[in-house]
Design an enzyme around this catalytic site. Structure first.
Site, mmCIF file in Angstrom:
data_model
loop_
_atom_site.group_PDB
_atom_site.id
_atom_site.type_symbol
_atom_site.label_atom_id
_atom_site.label_comp_id
_atom_site.label_asym_id
_atom_site.label_seq_id
_atom_site.Cartn_x
_atom_site.Cartn_y
_atom_site.Cartn_z
ATOM 1 N N ARG A 1 -5.218 4.942 5.487
ATOM 2 C CA ARG A 1 -5.916 3.648 5.517
ATOM 3 C C ARG A 1 -6.112 3.140 6.940
ATOM 4 N NH1 ARG A 1 -1.940 1.057 1.551
ATOM 5 N NH2 ARG A 1 -0.940 3.063 1.863
ATOM 6 N N GLU B 1 9.350 2.531 3.482
ATOM 7 C CA GLU B 1 9.851 1.615 2.453
ATOM 8 C C GLU B 1 10.171 2.421 1.196
ATOM 9 O OE1 GLU B 1 6.948 -1.204 1.149
ATOM 10 O OE2 GLU B 1 8.412 -2.452 0.096
HETATM 11 P P1 AMP Z 1 6.486 0.971 6.915
HETATM 12 O O1 AMP Z 1 6.612 2.206 7.731
HETATM 13 O O2 AMP Z 1 7.664 0.752 6.030
HETATM 14 O O3 AMP Z 1 6.162 -0.247 7.747
HETATM 15 O O4 AMP Z 1 5.306 1.213 5.906
HETATM 16 C C1 AMP Z 1 4.056 1.066 6.342
HETATM 17 C C2 AMP Z 1 3.159 2.122 5.779
HETATM 18 O O5 AMP Z 1 3.361 2.383 4.396
HETATM 19 C C3 AMP Z 1 1.775 1.628 5.938
HETATM 20 O O6 AMP Z 1 1.001 2.689 6.424
HETATM 21 C C4 AMP Z 1 1.360 1.187 4.562
HETATM 22 O O7 AMP Z 1 0.096 1.678 4.289
HETATM 23 C C5 AMP Z 1 2.380 1.763 3.605
HETATM 24 N N1 AMP Z 1 3.078 0.759 2.792
HETATM 25 C C6 AMP Z 1 4.402 0.458 2.822
HETATM 26 N N2 AMP Z 1 4.717 -0.464 1.927
HETATM 27 C C7 AMP Z 1 3.574 -0.799 1.312
HETATM 28 C C8 AMP Z 1 3.247 -1.726 0.262
HETATM 29 N N3 AMP Z 1 4.169 -2.508 -0.331
HETATM 30 N N4 AMP Z 1 1.963 -1.794 -0.121
HETATM 31 C C9 AMP Z 1 1.025 -1.007 0.465
HETATM 32 N N5 AMP Z 1 1.267 -0.136 1.434
HETATM 33 C C10 AMP Z 1 2.533 -0.014 1.852
#
Ligand code: AMP
Length: 181
Positions: free
Chosen positions: A69, A106
């Site tokens: 994305r 996450e």
């Molecule tokens: P993080 O590394 O935990 O900050 O996760 C960020 C990445 O995971 C981003 O590239 C988001 O596209 C995806 N992502 C993580 N959590 C979500 C969520 N609740 N909804 C949508 N995309 C998420």
């Protein structure tokens, strides 16, 4: 009752982002509320988001986005700024030479790579859709630095505040968040 949305580009932009999101409970794993940006991408709010991020970029040479994305945002923001784009890819997609980094998500574990040679000596604006734990943005920023570039700004459509991803990227560069959730 009128909901008030907040973000670094003001309440109108924050509200436009919020209007393009769809909450999907228990995707991709139980307990996660997935923020689907497909409606936003498919509407005029996409342009609002792109212009708002571009306005907060500062002086940069390149826009980097994380697969997949982040690619959509980075390409459009780079076009708005009149500069180039760098794909930060999932491991195994780019031809060598690349440098890689693994990090916690996450919902799981991931590894990303950047192309060597294109980032060296460049000021990079790093963008993504969601700042969750911050692991992705942090790993991407570390890769840019490892490749000899400078991360001069960070930008996301929305930040999941309860995960405090901000603390993971706080010391990297100024962060623009269009919608605080
Ligand atoms: P993080 O590394 O935990 O900050 O996760 C960020 C990445 O995971 C981003 O590239 C988001 O596209 C995806 N992502 C993580 N959590 C979500 C969520 N609740 N909804 C949508 N995309 C998420």
């Amino acid at each position: 009752v009128t909901a008030t949305f907040t973000g670094d580009a003001g309440p109108e932009v924050a509200s436009a982002i919020a209007g393009g999101l769809r909450d999907v409970p228990d995707f991709p794993t139980p307990g996660i509320v997935f923020k689907d940006i497909a409606p936003l991408l498919a509407s005029a709010a996409f342009g609002t988001a792109v212009r708002s991020l571009a306005e907060h970029a500062g002086n940069v040479d390149l826009v980097a986005g994380v697969e997949a994305r982040g690619f959509l945002l980075a390409g459009a923001v780079a076009t708005a700024l009149g500069c180039g784009v760098v794909p930060v890819r999932k491991a195994g997609k780019l031809p060598p030479p690349t440098i890689a980094r693994s990090y916690a998500l996450e919902y799981g574990q991931a590894s990303i790579e950047v192309p060597v040679h294109v980032v060296e000596g460049k000021r990079v604006f790093l963008v993504d859709d969601v700042l969750a734990t911050g692991g992705t943005l942090r790993a991407a920023a570390d890769l840019v630095v490892q490749a000899g570039g400078q991360v001069s700004a960070l930008g996301v459509l929305l930040e999941l505040g309860f995960l405090n991803g901000r603390s993971a990227v706080g010391d990297v560069a100024p962060l623009t968040v269009l919608l605080h959730v």
